[in-house]
Design an enzyme around this catalytic site. Structure first.
Site, PDB file in Angstrom:
ATOM      1  CB  SER A 138      -0.886   0.020   1.248  1.00 50.30           C
ATOM      2  OG  SER A 138      -1.604   1.246   1.314  1.00 50.30           O
ATOM      3  CE1 TYR A 151      -3.969  -2.442   5.728  1.00 48.82           C
ATOM      4  CE2 TYR A 151      -3.619  -0.080   5.415  1.00 48.82           C
ATOM      5  CZ  TYR A 151      -3.862  -1.351   4.892  1.00 48.82           C
ATOM      6  OH  TYR A 151      -3.969  -1.520   3.535  1.00 48.82           O
TER       7      TYR A 151
HETATM    8  N1  LIG Z   1      -9.103  -0.508   0.000  1.00 51.17           N
HETATM    9  C1  LIG Z   1      -8.038   0.235   0.152  1.00 51.17           C
HETATM   10  O1  LIG Z   1      -8.118   1.472   0.263  1.00 51.17           O
HETATM   11  C2  LIG Z   1      -6.661  -0.386   0.127  1.00 51.17           C
HETATM   12  C3  LIG Z   1      -5.557   0.464  -0.066  1.00 51.17           C
HETATM   13  C4  LIG Z   1      -4.278  -0.093  -0.080  1.00 51.17           C
HETATM   14  C5  LIG Z   1      -4.118  -1.464   0.065  1.00 51.17           C
HETATM   15  N2  LIG Z   1      -5.208  -2.253   0.248  1.00 51.17           N
HETATM   16  C6  LIG Z   1      -4.976  -3.689   0.432  1.00 51.17           C
HETATM   17  O2  LIG Z   1      -5.660  -4.402  -0.572  1.00 51.17           O
HETATM   18  C7  LIG Z   1      -5.905  -5.724  -0.126  1.00 51.17           C
HETATM   19  C8  LIG Z   1      -7.356  -6.069  -0.412  1.00 51.17           C
HETATM   20  O3  LIG Z   1      -8.185  -5.211   0.356  1.00 51.17           O
HETATM   21  P1  LIG Z   1      -9.573  -4.658  -0.181  1.00 51.17           P
HETATM   22  O4  LIG Z   1      -9.506  -3.174  -0.144  1.00 51.17           O
HETATM   23  O5  LIG Z   1      -9.962  -5.321  -1.450  1.00 51.17           O
HETATM   24  O6  LIG Z   1     -10.534  -5.046   1.036  1.00 51.17           O
HETATM   25  P2  LIG Z   1     -11.659  -6.176   1.197  1.00 51.17           P
HETATM   26  O7  LIG Z   1     -12.725  -5.994   0.176  1.00 51.17           O
HETATM   27  O8  LIG Z   1     -12.010  -6.117   2.649  1.00 51.17           O
HETATM   28  O9  LIG Z   1     -10.907  -7.536   0.844  1.00 51.17           O
HETATM   29  C9  LIG Z   1     -10.052  -8.191   1.747  1.00 51.17           C
HETATM   30  C10 LIG Z   1      -9.936  -9.635   1.314  1.00 51.17           C
HETATM   31  O10 LIG Z   1      -8.977 -10.278   2.179  1.00 51.17           O
HETATM   32  C11 LIG Z   1      -9.592 -11.416   2.777  1.00 51.17           C
HETATM   33  N3  LIG Z   1      -9.070 -11.676   4.109  1.00 51.17           N
HETATM   34  C12 LIG Z   1      -8.937 -10.801   5.137  1.00 51.17           C
HETATM   35  N4  LIG Z   1      -8.436 -11.429   6.200  1.00 51.17           N
HETATM   36  C13 LIG Z   1      -8.250 -12.731   5.843  1.00 51.17           C
HETATM   37  C14 LIG Z   1      -7.754 -13.876   6.511  1.00 51.17           C
HETATM   38  N5  LIG Z   1      -7.363 -13.823   7.786  1.00 51.17           N
HETATM   39  N6  LIG Z   1      -7.711 -15.041   5.831  1.00 51.17           N
HETATM   40  C15 LIG Z   1      -8.113 -15.109   4.549  1.00 51.17           C
HETATM   41  N7  LIG Z   1      -8.589 -14.057   3.856  1.00 51.17           N
HETATM   42  C16 LIG Z   1      -8.648 -12.875   4.508  1.00 51.17           C
HETATM   43  C17 LIG Z   1     -11.065 -11.060   2.822  1.00 51.17           C
HETATM   44  O11 LIG Z   1     -11.816 -12.263   2.939  1.00 51.17           O
HETATM   45  P3  LIG Z   1     -12.914 -12.484   4.099  1.00 51.17           P
HETATM   46  O12 LIG Z   1     -14.029 -11.558   3.804  1.00 51.17           O
HETATM   47  O13 LIG Z   1     -13.264 -13.917   3.952  1.00 51.17           O
HETATM   48  O14 LIG Z   1     -12.234 -12.131   5.381  1.00 51.17           O
HETATM   49  C18 LIG Z   1     -11.252 -10.392   1.473  1.00 51.17           C
HETATM   50  O15 LIG Z   1     -11.355 -11.349   0.462  1.00 51.17           O
HETATM   51  C19 LIG Z   1      -5.548  -5.753   1.355  1.00 51.17           C
HETATM   52  O16 LIG Z   1      -4.260  -6.328   1.514  1.00 51.17           O
HETATM   53  C20 LIG Z   1      -5.497  -4.281   1.729  1.00 51.17           C
HETATM   54  O17 LIG Z   1      -4.620  -4.033   2.805  1.00 51.17           O
HETATM   55  C21 LIG Z   1      -6.462  -1.745   0.276  1.00 51.17           C
END
Ligand SMILES: NC(=O)c1ccc[n+]([C@@H]2O[C@H](COP(=O)([O-])OP(=O)(O)OC[C@H]3O[C@@H](n4cnc5c(N)ncnc54)[C@H](OP(=O)(O)O)[C@@H]3O)[C@@H](O)[C@H]2O)c1
Length: 260
Positions: A138, A151
């Protein structure tokens, strides 16, 4: 375009950026092994099968060694052409107000689980002399995360780790790409209890566009990708700004009660 039998693992593929990464892989012809810790991963798999490749779903908690081993057992020693280590979770509010179990879950998912999975899968890629790795870090990894401290620190770890691993694997045929999204429209902020903050409520980037940029960079074997010019600018500014200023600026985005 990969051979139809080539396998991509995408973690955190039930929603958000991970689902879109899985869609990119399916559209490019990869077979998929997708993982998340809730049953929604099965629904995601149904949606992804429309692209005509094989899609296997695994429900595993990747914050634990056992969860990662469940994924590896489902993999069963098959060669992995692409590993997209994307599963992650956020956590808002002041560090001292956070529940310890929630803090630990962020560290265990983002740091421990991701690192263990990479340690298990990457050696096989190196032995075969080919493989693509994408790690979702990120731009938060460049900024001390006031009111999101654990985080941002976990993402600093992943950003740093990704570059180091890439250079260890130089000339091996295995490439490591760090996808560094900015604030992106997914369930992330709701799950992180940040819907009363400015960053939780302002307009964000489109997850499909972020994933497309990440997937293309991974396939080209690039080292890192920051999606969107505003995030590129933020990263460039962060690299020449004192950490104390960045930490104070982050407060304005992430402190509870700052929602517009
Ligand atoms: N959204 C943002 O602004 C942003 C910015 C920078 C980086 N990111 C990164 O992008 C990645 C994806 O996030 P997102 O924004 O797409 O959020 P999201 O929609 O909440 O997706 C997170 C995914 O990770 C899975 N997950 C979380 N904890 C887990 C665990 N313990 N075991 C297995 N699966 C797990 C969730 O599955 P479950 O629902 O089954 O838990 C879901 O599929 C993350 O690494 C996040 O840090 C996001």
């Amino acid at each position: 375009m990969p051979h139809a039998a080539q396998l991509a693992i995408i973690t955190g593929a039930s929603t958000g950026i991970g689902y879109e990464l899985a869609r990119e892989c399916a559209e490019a012809g990869f077979d998929l092994l997708i993982v998340a810790d809730e049953h929604a991963i099965e629904t995601a798999a149904e949606g992804l099968r429309q692209f005509g490749t094989k899609v296997e779903a695994v429900e595993a908690d990747l914050s634990s060694v056992e969860g990662v081993e469940k994924l590896l057992a489902n993999l069963g020693g098959r060669p992995v052409a692409a590993l997209l280590a994307n599963a992650g979770r956020g956590l808002g509010r002041a560090f001292i107000d956070q529940d310890w179990d929630d803090v630990r879950r962020v560290i265990d998912t983002n740091v421990l689980g991701t690192t263990y999975l990479l340690h298990a899968v990457v050696p096989g890629m190196k032995e075969r002399g080919s493989g693509r790795v994408l790690i979702t870090g990120s731009i938060a990894g460049f900024i001390p995360g006031t009111f999101q401290a654990v985080y941002n620190a976990s993402k600093a770890y992943l950003d740093s780790f990704s570059f180091a691993l890439r250079h260890e694997l130089k000339d091996s045929g295995v490439t490591v790409t760090c996808l560094m999204p900015g604030a992106t429209e997914t369930d992330f902020f709701e799950r992180a209890d940040m819907m009363d903050t400015k960053v939780g409520t302002t307009k964000k980037d489109d997850a499909a566009k972020v994933a497309k940029d990440g997937f293309q960079a991974m396939m080209k074997g690039e080292g890192d990708v920051v999606s969107g010019w505003h995030n590129k600018l933020q990263t460039a500014i962060a690299s020449v700004t004192p950490a104390g200023w960045l930490a104070e600026a982050h407060r304005k985005m992430a402190e509870p009660g700052t929602a517009g």
